[in-house]
Write an enzyme that holds these catalytic residues in place. Structure first.
Site, PDB file in Angstrom:
ATOM      1  CB  ALA A  66     -16.052 -92.296 -37.802  1.00 22.27           C
ATOM      2  N   GLY A 109     -16.710 -88.540 -33.971  1.00 21.95           N
ATOM      3  CA  GLY A 109     -15.592 -87.744 -34.803  1.00 21.95           C
ATOM      4  C   GLY A 109     -16.137 -86.419 -34.922  1.00 21.95           C
ATOM      5  CD  GLU A 112     -12.762 -87.823 -31.927  1.00 20.81           C
ATOM      6  OE1 GLU A 112     -13.445 -88.560 -32.771  1.00 20.81           O
ATOM      7  OE2 GLU A 112     -11.826 -88.514 -31.259  1.00 20.81           O
TER       8      GLU A 112
HETATM    9  N1  CO8 Z   1     -22.385 -93.367 -39.503  1.00 23.66           N
HETATM   10  C1  CO8 Z   1     -23.279 -93.793 -40.525  1.00 23.66           C
HETATM   11  N2  CO8 Z   1     -24.323 -93.451 -40.396  1.00 23.66           N
HETATM   12  C2  CO8 Z   1     -24.983 -92.661 -39.732  1.00 23.66           C
HETATM   13  C3  CO8 Z   1     -24.281 -92.147 -38.450  1.00 23.66           C
HETATM   14  C4  CO8 Z   1     -22.748 -92.716 -38.435  1.00 23.66           C
HETATM   15  N3  CO8 Z   1     -22.211 -92.109 -37.477  1.00 23.66           N
HETATM   16  N4  CO8 Z   1     -24.841 -91.529 -37.730  1.00 23.66           N
HETATM   17  C5  CO8 Z   1     -26.104 -91.488 -38.195  1.00 23.66           C
HETATM   18  N5  CO8 Z   1     -26.216 -92.202 -39.386  1.00 23.66           N
HETATM   19  C6  CO8 Z   1     -27.040 -92.637 -40.475  1.00 23.66           C
HETATM   20  C7  CO8 Z   1     -28.177 -93.523 -39.746  1.00 23.66           C
HETATM   21  O1  CO8 Z   1     -27.745 -94.926 -40.164  1.00 23.66           O
HETATM   22  C8  CO8 Z   1     -29.253 -93.323 -40.846  1.00 23.66           C
HETATM   23  O2  CO8 Z   1     -29.331 -93.778 -42.024  1.00 23.66           O
HETATM   24  P1  CO8 Z   1     -30.577 -94.822 -42.437  1.00 23.66           P
HETATM   25  O3  CO8 Z   1     -31.488 -93.536 -42.703  1.00 23.66           O
HETATM   26  O4  CO8 Z   1     -29.870 -95.097 -43.752  1.00 23.66           O
HETATM   27  O5  CO8 Z   1     -30.864 -95.825 -41.521  1.00 23.66           O
HETATM   28  C9  CO8 Z   1     -29.441 -91.655 -40.871  1.00 23.66           C
HETATM   29  O6  CO8 Z   1     -28.260 -91.416 -40.480  1.00 23.66           O
HETATM   30  C10 CO8 Z   1     -30.154 -91.054 -39.685  1.00 23.66           C
HETATM   31  O7  CO8 Z   1     -29.946 -91.451 -38.651  1.00 23.66           O
HETATM   32  P2  CO8 Z   1     -31.108 -91.918 -37.449  1.00 23.66           P
HETATM   33  O8  CO8 Z   1     -32.021 -92.749 -37.903  1.00 23.66           O
HETATM   34  O9  CO8 Z   1     -30.249 -92.852 -36.272  1.00 23.66           O
HETATM   35  O10 CO8 Z   1     -31.429 -90.611 -36.755  1.00 23.66           O
HETATM   36  P3  CO8 Z   1     -31.916 -90.239 -35.296  1.00 23.66           P
HETATM   37  O11 CO8 Z   1     -32.361 -88.857 -35.171  1.00 23.66           O
HETATM   38  O12 CO8 Z   1     -32.832 -91.481 -34.929  1.00 23.66           O
HETATM   39  O13 CO8 Z   1     -30.572 -90.384 -34.464  1.00 23.66           O
HETATM   40  C11 CO8 Z   1     -28.567 -90.105 -33.672  1.00 23.66           C
HETATM   41  C12 CO8 Z   1     -29.550 -89.579 -34.640  1.00 23.66           C
HETATM   42  C13 CO8 Z   1     -28.671 -90.132 -32.294  1.00 23.66           C
HETATM   43  C14 CO8 Z   1     -27.273 -89.043 -33.817  1.00 23.66           C
HETATM   44  C15 CO8 Z   1     -27.902 -91.561 -34.091  1.00 23.66           C
HETATM   45  O14 CO8 Z   1     -28.090 -91.451 -35.677  1.00 23.66           O
HETATM   46  C16 CO8 Z   1     -26.545 -92.017 -33.596  1.00 23.66           C
HETATM   47  O15 CO8 Z   1     -26.449 -92.383 -32.641  1.00 23.66           O
HETATM   48  N6  CO8 Z   1     -25.565 -92.038 -34.601  1.00 23.66           N
HETATM   49  C17 CO8 Z   1     -24.330 -92.658 -34.414  1.00 23.66           C
HETATM   50  C18 CO8 Z   1     -23.653 -91.641 -33.378  1.00 23.66           C
HETATM   51  C19 CO8 Z   1     -22.139 -92.466 -33.203  1.00 23.66           C
HETATM   52  O16 CO8 Z   1     -22.312 -93.373 -32.186  1.00 23.66           O
HETATM   53  N7  CO8 Z   1     -21.232 -91.760 -33.595  1.00 23.66           N
HETATM   54  C20 CO8 Z   1     -19.714 -92.124 -33.058  1.00 23.66           C
HETATM   55  C21 CO8 Z   1     -19.224 -92.967 -34.348  1.00 23.66           C
HETATM   56  S1  CO8 Z   1     -17.855 -93.758 -34.088  1.00 23.66           S
HETATM   57  C22 CO8 Z   1     -16.508 -92.396 -34.337  1.00 23.66           C
HETATM   58  O17 CO8 Z   1     -16.990 -91.258 -34.528  1.00 23.66           O
HETATM   59  C23 CO8 Z   1     -15.085 -92.618 -34.153  1.00 23.66           C
HETATM   60  C24 CO8 Z   1     -14.356 -91.817 -34.609  1.00 23.66           C
HETATM   61  C25 CO8 Z   1     -12.902 -92.126 -34.337  1.00 23.66           C
HETATM   62  C26 CO8 Z   1     -12.485 -93.050 -35.466  1.00 23.66           C
HETATM   63  C27 CO8 Z   1     -11.075 -93.188 -35.778  1.00 23.66           C
HETATM   64  C28 CO8 Z   1     -10.788 -94.232 -35.910  1.00 23.66           C
HETATM   65  C29 CO8 Z   1      -8.968 -94.384 -36.175  1.00 23.66           C
END
Ligand code: CO8
Length: 258
Positions: A66, A109, A112
């Site tokens: 998400a 997500g 999921e």
């Molecule tokens: N949301 C928003 N932006 C994201 C997300 C995300 N989930 N994942 C990556 N991005 C963005 C980064 O912020 C970055 O943007 P910017 O260049 O502007 O800084 C760009 O994508 C590239 O990402 P990274 O620089 O971090 O790339 P890496 O190769 O270094 O890392 C990863 C890749 C490991 C995937 C890393 O981006 C990461 O850990 N992302 C988050 C993963 C995460 O925690 N996902 C779970 C999110 S919570 C969720 O899904 C809950 C769902 C249920 C909610 C329901 C509510 C009712």
């Protein structure tokens, strides 16, 4: 191609292909993307010319979860009154088979969404995880339930409590993934699988999907009874006559999806 901002839509024969398309955010699932995916899946599901829907992302990410930037400022009232992300549940009501083709990250997500699909084909680069706990939340689109049903309590519990990711080999061994294919072949392979499904009789494919899904919702004896009744109802279709006649006449069946 499509009029959508966060996805691409292509119809290839009887297969609808949805490509998540927010590359700068690793296909993070924001509200707009959710609205677009759900609305397109519902549109394709209602279209009798479509026999399978494929959902895919990029080589780097199916979806990294998400959208954390969208979620971060929200209050309890915001998410409760919006029933935040409840619309994703509507994918579970689709009757047309859904196929996920996953390459790279399928986290939170993203994992999921892949698990909401019926068949999950993954590339050898795919990574699955429910890292929500690291953000101070828990899975919210069915992850704690569907991952547990797919891989069992021990692994699901460990992943939800530590947020550790699972590489694709482990995911396949654990039963989360239908099949692993080389990254370069993922889309072709997934389209071929979707086409195979789409060429079957659509009502019979719907029945098969309904019967498998019933196993998650019922006791074994209820599920077996449900299956038998649905099996009986297959004899009300023209495609049952066609399928069996084609076998006897040693020819390829020509299903009319009726
Ligand atoms: N949301 C928003 N932006 C994201 C997300 C995300 N989930 N994942 C990556 N991005 C963005 C980064 O912020 C970055 O943007 P910017 O260049 O502007 O800084 C760009 O994508 C590239 O990402 P990274 O620089 O971090 O790339 P890496 O190769 O270094 O890392 C990863 C890749 C490991 C995937 C890393 O981006 C990461 O850990 N992302 C988050 C993963 C995460 O925690 N996902 C779970 C999110 S919570 C969720 O899904 C809950 C769902 C249920 C909610 C329901 C509510 C009712």
């Amino acid at each position: 191609m499509s009029d959508y901002e966060t996805i691409l839509l292509e119809r290839r024969g009887r297969v609808g292909i949805i490509t998540l398309n927010r590359p700068k955010a690793l296909n993070a699932l924001n509200s707009q993307l959710m609205r677009e995916v759900v609305s397109v899946v519902e549109e394709l599901d209602a279209d009798s010319e479509i026999g399978a829907v494929l959902i895919t992302g990029s080589e780097r990410a199916f979806a990294a979860g998400a959208d954390i930037k969208e979620m971060q400022p929200k209050s309890y009232m915001d998410v409760y009154l919006d029933d935040f992300f409840a619309a994703w549940d509507r994918l579970a009501s689709a009757r047309t088979p859904l196929i996920a083709a996953v390459s790279g990250y399928a986290l939170g997500g993203g994992c999921e969404l892949a698990m909401l699909c019926d068949v999950l084909i993954a590339s050898d680069t795919a990574v699955f995880g429910q890292p929500e706990i690291k953000l101070g939340v828990i899975p919210g689109i069915g992850g704690s339930q569907r991952l547990t049903r797919a891989v069992g309590k021990a692994k699901a519990m460990e992943m939800c409590l530590t947020g550790r990711n699972m590489k694709v080999e482990e995911a396949e061994r654990a039963g989360l993934v239908s099949r692993i294919v080389p990254a370069a072949d993922l889309l072709d392979d997934a389209i071929a699988t979707a086409t195979t499904i789409a060429e079957m009789s659509l009502p019979i494919a719907m029945m098969a999907k309904e019967a498998v899904n019933r196993s998650f919702e019922s006791s074994l004896s209820e599920g077996v009874l449900f299956e038998r009744r649905v099996f009986h109802s297959a004899f009300a279709t023209e495609d049952q006559k066609e399928g069996m006649s084609a076998f006897i006449e040693k020819r390829t069946p020509s299903f009319r999806h009726r």
